[in-house]
Scaffold this motif. Structure first.
Motif, PDB file in Angstrom:
ATOM      1  N   ARG A 188       1.001  -1.171   0.113  1.00 37.59           N
ATOM      2  CA  ARG A 188       0.192   0.098   0.076  1.00 37.59           C
ATOM      3  C   ARG A 188       1.036   1.170   0.054  1.00 37.59           C
ATOM      4  NH1 ARG A 188      -2.950  -2.602   4.032  1.00 37.59           N
ATOM      5  NH2 ARG A 188      -2.373  -0.955   5.695  1.00 37.59           N
ATOM      6  N   LYS A 189       1.954   1.810   0.907  1.00 40.55           N
ATOM      7  CA  LYS A 189       2.140   2.384   0.994  1.00 40.55           C
ATOM      8  C   LYS A 189       4.042   2.419  -0.024  1.00 40.55           C
ATOM      9  CE  LYS A 189       0.055   3.728   4.656  1.00 40.55           C
ATOM     10  NZ  LYS A 189      -0.698   5.256   4.175  1.00 40.55           N
ATOM     11  N   GLY A 190       4.276   1.646  -0.780  1.00 42.30           N
ATOM     12  CA  GLY A 190       5.312   1.895  -1.900  1.00 42.30           C
ATOM     13  C   GLY A 190       6.597   1.340  -0.778  1.00 42.30           C
ATOM     14  N   GLY A 191       7.000   0.605  -0.348  1.00 43.98           N
ATOM     15  CA  GLY A 191       7.836   0.060   0.672  1.00 43.98           C
ATOM     16  C   GLY A 191       8.714  -0.840  -0.488  1.00 43.98           C
ATOM     17  N   LEU A 192       9.665  -1.267   0.199  1.00 44.69           N
ATOM     18  CA  LEU A 192      10.028  -2.182   0.345  1.00 44.69           C
ATOM     19  C   LEU A 192      10.602  -3.425   0.948  1.00 44.69           C
ATOM     20  CD1 LEU A 192      11.858  -4.459  -2.846  1.00 44.69           C
ATOM     21  CD2 LEU A 192      13.901  -3.090  -1.808  1.00 44.69           C
ATOM     22  N   GLY A 193      10.529  -4.689   0.724  1.00 45.79           N
ATOM     23  CA  GLY A 193      10.987  -5.785   1.654  1.00 45.79           C
ATOM     24  C   GLY A 193      11.959  -6.471   1.883  1.00 45.79           C
ATOM     25  N   VAL A 194      13.104  -6.645   2.905  1.00 42.63           N
ATOM     26  CA  VAL A 194      14.328  -6.780   2.917  1.00 42.63           C
ATOM     27  C   VAL A 194      15.055  -7.937   3.503  1.00 42.63           C
ATOM     28  CG1 VAL A 194      15.470  -4.344   1.688  1.00 42.63           C
ATOM     29  CG2 VAL A 194      15.205  -4.755   4.563  1.00 42.63           C
ATOM     30  N   PRO A 245      -0.455  -8.571  -4.133  1.00 38.85           N
ATOM     31  CA  PRO A 245      -0.221  -7.967  -5.017  1.00 38.85           C
ATOM     32  C   PRO A 245       0.841  -6.786  -5.111  1.00 38.85           C
ATOM     33  CG  PRO A 245      -1.981  -9.125  -5.304  1.00 38.85           C
ATOM     34  CD  PRO A 245      -1.363  -9.546  -4.298  1.00 38.85           C
ATOM     35  N   GLY A 246       1.771  -6.117  -5.805  1.00 38.86           N
ATOM     36  CA  GLY A 246       2.541  -5.074  -4.854  1.00 38.86           C
ATOM     37  C   GLY A 246       3.745  -5.415  -4.128  1.00 38.86           C
ATOM     38  N   THR A 247       3.799  -6.448  -3.955  1.00 40.64           N
ATOM     39  CA  THR A 247       5.029  -6.679  -2.810  1.00 40.64           C
ATOM     40  C   THR A 247       6.294  -6.789  -3.216  1.00 40.64           C
ATOM     41  OG1 THR A 247       3.024  -8.110  -1.136  1.00 40.64           O
ATOM     42  CG2 THR A 247       5.905  -7.754  -0.548  1.00 40.64           C
ATOM     43  N   ALA A 248       7.736  -5.695  -2.969  1.00 37.98           N
ATOM     44  CA  ALA A 248       8.151  -6.570  -3.993  1.00 37.98           C
ATOM     45  C   ALA A 248       9.637  -6.296  -2.776  1.00 37.98           C
ATOM     46  CB  ALA A 248       8.543  -4.679  -4.119  1.00 37.98           C
ATOM     47  N   LEU A 249      10.431  -7.045  -2.807  1.00 37.76           N
ATOM     48  CA  LEU A 249      11.589  -8.171  -2.294  1.00 37.76           C
ATOM     49  C   LEU A 249      12.948  -7.850  -2.292  1.00 37.76           C
ATOM     50  CD1 LEU A 249       9.642 -10.734  -0.895  1.00 37.76           C
ATOM     51  CD2 LEU A 249       9.334  -9.147  -0.176  1.00 37.76           C
ATOM     52  N   TYR A 250      13.886  -7.490  -1.496  1.00 42.04           N
ATOM     53  CA  TYR A 250      15.222  -7.402  -2.081  1.00 42.04           C
ATOM     54  C   TYR A 250      15.639  -8.957  -0.920  1.00 42.04           C
ATOM     55  CZ  TYR A 250      20.069  -5.341  -1.979  1.00 42.04           C
ATOM     56  OH  TYR A 250      21.491  -5.603  -2.044  1.00 42.04           O
ATOM     57  N   MET A 251      16.094  -9.532  -1.719  1.00 46.86           N
ATOM     58  CA  MET A 251      16.576 -11.266  -0.555  1.00 46.86           C
ATOM     59  C   MET A 251      17.788 -10.401  -0.402  1.00 46.86           C
ATOM     60  SD  MET A 251      14.261 -12.267  -0.838  1.00 46.86           S
ATOM     61  CE  MET A 251      13.861 -13.816  -0.073  1.00 46.86           C
ATOM     62  N   MET A 252      18.247 -10.614   0.867  1.00 45.27           N
ATOM     63  CA  MET A 252      19.639 -10.091   1.805  1.00 45.27           C
ATOM     64  C   MET A 252      20.570 -11.455   1.769  1.00 45.27           C
ATOM     65  SD  MET A 252      19.365  -7.111   4.518  1.00 45.27           S
ATOM     66  CE  MET A 252      20.234  -6.050   3.577  1.00 45.27           C
TER      67      MET A 252
END
Length: 475
Positions: A188-194, A245-252
């Protein structure tokens, strides 16, 4: 008035690599044009970069400054702060660090951020910086909304653990129900999961098994933090993201071939999933644990096999691995090697200073293009983390953050010649280039081996992850 002109025959811009002059004024790049295009006014400095590589300053999206380190049977110590790490970064051509705010129970997200930013400001950082927001454990119901407010305020990335990592760190893991709630906020807020993704059941089972078998030495670390754990956890986290939908992830810190393949398959379906590995995973394997002081090569999760490392390089070549970071944790050799068991070995490494030079050398050996190298150590992190084009680009309007890498400066990595610690896991490695000059927002801060910067000259960077990064696999 133009303050500085860099004239080179190998300038890496977003659109081309070749001869150009870069004009800088007021801390910004104001023009990039053909060589000789700018008449030099009195007081304008000309930097001759012919024969060198003129590239955007490096960005390390994974560091831990002023970070608590549990000591076996002793008090908690803290890693070196940004005053030390930031200067080492600049000596190595890196101009921006992204570290972590650690939220813990009893605090608000905003309170934790304010406390962390105050600590960084008090210590002083010579380079520019930003912070991921890290959450842990069982999340109170008000925390997701507070994360949304933090994202809107410029703290656009949220760090999540799917494991406690070691038995002594109970309370680090976030359960999948709470992760589901956080992903809805990110969407919803335009964040990114790391994400630090390991399967906690597998990891804790292997700790117990190795202790029962009297095989608790750290050299067995790869059996605990194993490839099965990475496979199961990556696929479960990615599958959960697909359901929001819309969830973006950065796999550390991707460490295993299974992790590379999980990201590659998700990206093949168009999902906005990005991979990060670390230079220690790219250059060391589990066999290195058996060397003298083998702890110096370790970070969590563990080093893996040669086959896993080969897949990491394939992933870096095809873009599955978008960034190569450090997991910087700057401490002395005695602290780094104090733990000797699978459950107490110190993670992280002192590695921010040699990162750019090491990766240039190693990528060149493996046939990477110059563009691929610059993307992996600078531009991709700026794009994914919401810093581009202010950072990570040599283009009009961008901050004048520039590394001039000199292939004539072949060096042997020696801790005594660097600015981080009394040891280096890269000790004795030959590199094929070294930064001759680092420029931060238009100011020459390192020239040769001379420090010319401001010890407190770094700025905090608010960030917003672009829609194109969150909507599809665009890199």
């Amino acid at each position: 008035m133009v303050d500085l002109v860099i004239s080179g025959d190998c300038v890496v811009t977003p659109h081309a690599i070749g001869p150009a002059d870069v004009a800088i004024a007021g801390g910004k790049i104001v023009a990039v044009a053909a060589r000789g295009a700018f008449p030099l006014a009195a007081g304008t400095r000309l930097v001759d970069a012919v024969g060198k590589i003129v590239m955007p300053g490096g960005i390390d999206p994974h560091t831990h400054c002023l970070w608590p380190m549990p000591v076996p049977d002793g008090p908690t110590l803290y890693t070196q702060g940004p005053s030390v790490v930031g200067k080492a970064a600049l000596f190595g051509g890196t101009t921006t660090l992204i570290d972590f705010t650690r939220w813990t129970h009893g605090k608000t997200i905003q309170g934790a951020i304010e406390e962390r930013m105050a600590a960084w400001t008090a210590d002083g950082c010579p380079c520019d910086w930003a912070l991921h927001t890290m959450v842990e454990g069982d999340l109170p119901p008000e925390i997701p909304a507070q994360l949304g407010e933090a994202i809107e305020a410029g703290h656009s990335t949220v760090k999540i653990f799917t494991t406690d990592i070691t038995p002594s760190r109970k309370g680090r893991m976030v359960d999948f129900g709470d992760i589901w709630e956080v992903f809805q906020v990110l969407s919803r807020k335009g964040g990114l999961g790391v994400i630090h993704a390991e399967d906690n059941d597998i990891v804790m089972h292997m700790y117990a098994k190795l202790f029962r078998e009297n095989r608790a030495g750290f050299e067995n670390m790869a059996e605990v933090h194993n490839t099965l754990s990475e496979d199961l956890s990556f696929r479960r986290v990615i599958r959960l993201a697909e359901h929001v939908p819309g969830t973006a992830l950065y796999m550390m810190h991707v460490s295993a071939g299974n992790g590379v393949r999980a990201i590659r398959e998700a990206r093949g379906r168009g999902l906005p999933i990005y991979g990060e590995s670390l230079h220690q995973y790219m250059l060391y394997t589990q066999e290195d644990y058996r060397k003298p002081n083998g702890q110096i090569y370790h970070t969590y999760p563990s080093l893996k096999s040669q086959e896993d490392q080969d897949e990491l390089w394939r992933g870096a070549k095809d873009g599955t691995i978008a960034c190569i970071a450090t997991d910087e944790l700057c401490c002395s050799l005695s602290v780094k090697t104090q733990g000797r068991r699978i459950d107490d070995t110190t993670g992280g490494n002192s590695g921010v200073e040699p990162r750019v030079a090491l990766m240039y050398s190693e990528m060149r050996k493996r046939g990477f293009t110059l563009r691929q190298f610059v993307d992996r150590v600078s531009t991709n992190a700026a794009r994914i983390m919401g810093l581009y084009p202010r950072k990570g680009a040599i283009a009009p309007g961008s901050d004048a953050d520039i590394c001039i890498l000199d292939p004539a400066l072949r060096r042997t990595v020696r801790a005594e010649a660097m600015h981080e610690s009394d040891y280096s896991p890269w000790e004795g490695r030959e590199v094929e280039a070294w930064p001759a000059m680092t420029i931060l927002r238009g100011k020459v801060v390192v020239e040769g081996d001379r420090w010319l910067g401001d010890d407190r000259g770094g700025e905090w960077l608010p960030r917003k992850v672009p829609d194109e990064i969150r909507s599809a696999a665009t890199l």
